[in-house]
Write a protein that holds these residues in place. Structure first.
Motif, PDB file in Angstrom:
ATOM      1  N   MET A 174       1.279  -0.016   4.453  1.00 45.55           N
ATOM      2  CA  MET A 174       0.877   1.201   3.767  1.00 45.55           C
ATOM      3  C   MET A 174       1.703   2.355   4.325  1.00 45.55           C
ATOM      4  N   ARG A 175       2.252   3.129   3.455  1.00 46.17           N
ATOM      5  CA  ARG A 175       3.042   4.296   3.855  1.00 46.17           C
ATOM      6  C   ARG A 175       2.686   5.475   3.005  1.00 46.17           C
ATOM      7  N   ARG A 176       2.761   6.616   3.625  1.00 49.09           N
ATOM      8  CA  ARG A 176       2.657   7.836   2.832  1.00 49.09           C
ATOM      9  C   ARG A 176       4.062   8.202   2.429  1.00 49.09           C
ATOM     10  N   ALA A 177       4.253   8.495   1.177  1.00 48.11           N
ATOM     11  CA  ALA A 177       5.609   8.708   0.667  1.00 48.11           C
ATOM     12  C   ALA A 177       6.298   9.870   1.364  1.00 48.11           C
ATOM     13  N   LEU A 178       5.630  10.951   1.519  1.00 45.91           N
ATOM     14  CA  LEU A 178       6.274  12.117   2.139  1.00 45.91           C
ATOM     15  C   LEU A 178       5.200  12.979   2.761  1.00 45.91           C
ATOM     16  N   MET A 179       5.385  13.347   4.050  1.00 47.85           N
ATOM     17  CA  MET A 179       4.411  14.195   4.721  1.00 47.85           C
ATOM     18  C   MET A 179       5.130  15.401   5.299  1.00 47.85           C
ATOM     19  N   ALA A 231     -13.247  -3.151   5.672  1.00 48.64           N
ATOM     20  CA  ALA A 231     -11.959  -3.354   6.334  1.00 48.64           C
ATOM     21  C   ALA A 231     -10.887  -2.432   5.763  1.00 48.64           C
ATOM     22  N   VAL A 232     -10.889  -2.260   4.430  1.00 48.34           N
ATOM     23  CA  VAL A 232      -9.909  -1.357   3.811  1.00 48.34           C
ATOM     24  C   VAL A 232     -10.148   0.076   4.266  1.00 48.34           C
ATOM     25  N   ALA A 233     -11.426   0.479   4.312  1.00 49.41           N
ATOM     26  CA  ALA A 233     -11.736   1.848   4.741  1.00 49.41           C
ATOM     27  C   ALA A 233     -11.306   2.083   6.180  1.00 49.41           C
ATOM     28  N   ILE A 234     -11.654   1.144   7.061  1.00 48.97           N
ATOM     29  CA  ILE A 234     -11.261   1.294   8.470  1.00 48.97           C
ATOM     30  C   ILE A 234      -9.749   1.242   8.609  1.00 48.97           C
ATOM     31  N   GLY A 235      -9.104   0.337   7.850  1.00 53.03           N
ATOM     32  CA  GLY A 235      -7.638   0.263   7.919  1.00 53.03           C
ATOM     33  C   GLY A 235      -6.969   1.548   7.481  1.00 53.03           C
ATOM     34  N   LEU A 236      -7.491   2.165   6.395  1.00 53.55           N
ATOM     35  CA  LEU A 236      -6.916   3.424   5.937  1.00 53.55           C
ATOM     36  C   LEU A 236      -7.098   4.527   6.972  1.00 53.55           C
ATOM     37  N   ILE A 240      -7.478   4.168  10.263  1.00 57.20           N
ATOM     38  CA  ILE A 240      -6.602   3.895  11.409  1.00 57.20           C
ATOM     39  C   ILE A 240      -5.151   4.165  11.053  1.00 57.20           C
ATOM     40  N   HIS A 241      -4.758   3.763   9.833  1.00 58.14           N
ATOM     41  CA  HIS A 241      -3.369   3.996   9.412  1.00 58.14           C
ATOM     42  C   HIS A 241      -3.050   5.487   9.380  1.00 58.14           C
ATOM     43  N   HIS A 242      -3.925   6.276   8.779  1.00 62.02           N
ATOM     44  CA  HIS A 242      -3.670   7.722   8.710  1.00 62.02           C
ATOM     45  C   HIS A 242      -3.706   8.351  10.091  1.00 62.02           C
ATOM     46  N   ALA A 243      -4.610   7.882  10.946  1.00 59.53           N
ATOM     47  CA  ALA A 243      -4.647   8.436  12.308  1.00 59.53           C
ATOM     48  C   ALA A 243      -3.367   8.120  13.057  1.00 59.53           C
ATOM     49  N   ARG A 244      -2.905   6.895  12.944  1.00 59.69           N
ATOM     50  CA  ARG A 244      -1.648   6.516  13.631  1.00 59.69           C
ATOM     51  C   ARG A 244      -0.473   7.264  13.044  1.00 59.69           C
ATOM     52  N   LEU A 245      -0.449   7.417  11.709  1.00 62.75           N
ATOM     53  CA  LEU A 245       0.653   8.138  11.080  1.00 62.75           C
ATOM     54  C   LEU A 245       0.655   9.607  11.483  1.00 62.75           C
ATOM     55  N   ASP A 246      -0.536  10.191  11.565  1.00 65.99           N
ATOM     56  CA  ASP A 246      -0.608  11.584  12.010  1.00 65.99           C
ATOM     57  C   ASP A 246      -0.144  11.728  13.457  1.00 65.99           C
ATOM     58  N   GLN A 247      -0.485  10.757  14.290  1.00 62.90           N
ATOM     59  CA  GLN A 247      -0.043  10.806  15.684  1.00 62.90           C
ATOM     60  C   GLN A 247       1.474  10.707  15.789  1.00 62.90           C
ATOM     61  N   ALA A 281       4.898  -0.102  10.226  1.00 64.45           N
ATOM     62  CA  ALA A 281       4.856  -1.243   9.305  1.00 64.45           C
ATOM     63  C   ALA A 281       4.254  -2.469   9.983  1.00 64.45           C
ATOM     64  N   ASP A 282       4.676  -2.734  11.236  1.00 65.42           N
ATOM     65  CA  ASP A 282       4.079  -3.854  11.968  1.00 65.42           C
ATOM     66  C   ASP A 282       2.601  -3.629  12.206  1.00 65.42           C
ATOM     67  N   PHE A 283       2.243  -2.402  12.502  1.00 70.22           N
ATOM     68  CA  PHE A 283       0.831  -2.070  12.730  1.00 70.22           C
ATOM     69  C   PHE A 283       0.008  -2.297  11.459  1.00 70.22           C
ATOM     70  N   ASP A 284       0.578  -1.912  10.313  1.00 65.12           N
ATOM     71  CA  ASP A 284      -0.122  -2.132   9.042  1.00 65.12           C
ATOM     72  C   ASP A 284      -0.284  -3.611   8.740  1.00 65.12           C
ATOM     73  N   ARG A 285       0.759  -4.394   9.043  1.00 69.07           N
ATOM     74  CA  ARG A 285       0.660  -5.833   8.812  1.00 69.07           C
ATOM     75  C   ARG A 285      -0.433  -6.462   9.681  1.00 69.07           C
ATOM     76  N   GLN A 286      -0.505  -6.023  10.920  1.00 68.60           N
ATOM     77  CA  GLN A 286      -1.555  -6.531  11.796  1.00 68.60           C
ATOM     78  C   GLN A 286      -2.942  -6.149  11.274  1.00 68.60           C
ATOM     79  N   LEU A 287      -3.055  -4.911  10.745  1.00 69.16           N
ATOM     80  CA  LEU A 287      -4.330  -4.498  10.166  1.00 69.16           C
ATOM     81  C   LEU A 287      -4.701  -5.367   8.968  1.00 69.16           C
TER      82      LEU A 287
END
Length: 460
Positions: A1-6, A62-67, A69-76, A170-176
């Motif tokens: 999962m990626r955000r296209a542009l931040m 799982a999708v909610a938690i993954g989203l 975590i993904h956004h938190a990691r991306l923001d970090q 990307a690896d983190f998302d795959r693990q999620l």
């Protein structure tokens, strides 16, 4: 999962932003992906419905938690990248003000870089120090820019590659995703395992209920338990207890009804015998004939009630022997219908060569009742014929009523006025005696009119 542009404004900088996907929209999209619209689970068993429901619920969580975590990691990652880019921009600016040159040793720094994103350039020329994050391109990077110079303004910018951070995300998302799939699979297996017992107990209850409806009133879901035994408190146990209680109550009522019928019929036999004897002693006259006829009808009804009571109690034991069906039915038809019951052995010698194992007395009782019913409620001629191991009795009257064909014979109910009056015990006794000797009786209406009763006997 990626955000296209931040894009984010750092310090006094400004950044342009794109519309983000809200968590509610992400959850809704995940739910529709798991459970398509219009999907129906009516063909699934309860166990699989529960397993699918648990799997869907765990998948949504799982999708909610993954989203999140993904956004938190991306923001970090984005925050660290912007901070580092801003720090590098400050160092490059200080060096530029001292030497008038741009240091490209550590970062991709430039003055009026032609590849600088337009929004970042406009913000810098407006006097703002800004950052720009691009995670959608093939070469993800972070930009930082600020204006330099006096009247002739230039844009000093630096660019840092974020490929390593993008690969890490990307690896983190795959693990999620893998972890979520494992959780959903375990939830489905756990739900199937937990619901197996529930499904098994419900199927057992349904099977016992069917046995009770078929007349096996001794069937119970749970065997009798001692008074001090512990009983389950769940809903399935309550259902099983209710079914067992219902079966026991129904059995008690039916047994009480059967005992009452047998007792009444038995108690009536003695006075009826005396009444019959007294009627035989009356002088010949028309009133005497009427009295004898009514006494005979009452005596027949009493005997029928006793026979029904014995059939209900299942105490009848057949005396099975091998007999040629054609010759046997011909004799029974002559005694039962006289000249009004025409016997036909269809298939010539085949009807006389067919041997069946049956109780002659009970078979005669069955056929006699069927012929009597046809003569009383149907229309002439009454036909009796044998075909294979089946005996057919047919009249040419109005036929059986629909309620009789649907629900079977009912006691003290003849079904239709046009079929005359009667007690309704004849067909009941015929069906009961057929069950005793292992035969079956099927009722139908002929296409050209008339009632048809078919007795199927076991071959020898």
């Amino acid at each position: 999962m990626r955000r296209a542009l931040m894009r984010r404004r750092a310090g006094q900088g400004a950044q342009s932003s794109r519309t983000r996907t809200s968590p509610a929209q992400s959850l809704r999209a995940a739910w529709h992906a798991l459970v398509p619209r219009g999907a129906k689970g009516n063909g699934l068993g309860l166990r699989w419905k529960i397993a699918a429901l648990l799997a869907c619920g765990c998948a949504v969580v799982a999708v909610a938690i993954g989203l999140l975590i993904h956004h938190a990691r991306l923001d970090q990652v984005a925050g660290n990248a912007r901070s580092n880019a801003t720090a590098q921009l400050v160092r490059v600016r200080q060096l530029y003000e001292l030497t008038g040159q741009v240091d490209r040793s550590d970062t991709d720094a430039a003055l009026d870089d032609p590849d600088l994103p337009g929004p970042l350039r406009r913000a810098a020329l407006a006097g703002q120090r800004t950052t720009y994050l691009d995670m959608a391109s093939d070469d993800p990077s972070v930009w930082a820019a600020r204006p330099v110079g006096g009247r002739t303004r230039h844009v000093l910018s630096i660019r840092e590659s974020l490929r390593e951070q993008a690969d890490e995300i990307a690896d983190f998302d795959r693990q999620l995703m893998i972890s979520g799939a494992v959780v959903v699979g375990l939830a489905a297996l756990g739900g199937a395992g937990l619901s197996s017992r529930l499904s098994r107990e419900l199927r057992t209850a349904a099977a016992i209920a069917r046995r009770i409806s078929q007349g096996d009133l001794d069937a119970r879901i749970h065997p009798p338990r001692p008074p001090d035994a512990r009983h389950a408190k769940d809903e399935v146990a309550e259902l099983a207890t209710a079914v067992d209680t219902m079966a026991a109550s129904l059995q008690q009522r039916l047994e009480a009804e059967q005992r009452f019928t047998a007792d009444v019929a038995h108690e009536l036999r003695t006075p009826l015998t005396g009444l019959h004897t007294a009627a035989e002693l009356l002088p010949p006259s028309r009133p005497t004939e009427l009295v004898r006829d009514r006494v005979h009808a009452l005596r027949t009804l009493t005997e029928d009630l006793l026979e029904v009571a014995r059939l209900d109690a299942e105490v009848e034991k057949p005396d099975l022997e091998v007999h040629p069906l054609g010759r046997l039915v011909e004799t029974i038809a002559e005694r039962a219908g006289g000249s009004q019951a025409a016997f036909t052995a269809r298939g010539t010698r085949a009807a006389y060569d067919t041997f069946v194992r049956t109780d002659v007395r009970r078979l005669e009782r069955i056929l006699t009742n069927l012929v009597a019913n046809a003569r009383k409620h149907g229309g002439d001629p009454v036909e009796v014929w044998v075909e294979g191991a089946e005996v057919t009795v047919r009249d040419h009257g109005p036929g059986f009523p629909d309620c009789l064909l649907k629900d079977g014979p009912q006691r003290f109910q003849t079904g239709a006025r046009e079929r005359g009056q009667g007690t309704g015990l004849g067909l009941t006794i015929a069906f009961g005696q057929a069950q005793v000797i292992g035969a079956s009786v099927e009722l139908a209406n002929a296409a050209d009119g008339g009632a048809v009763a078919v007795v199927s006997l076991p071959r020898a």
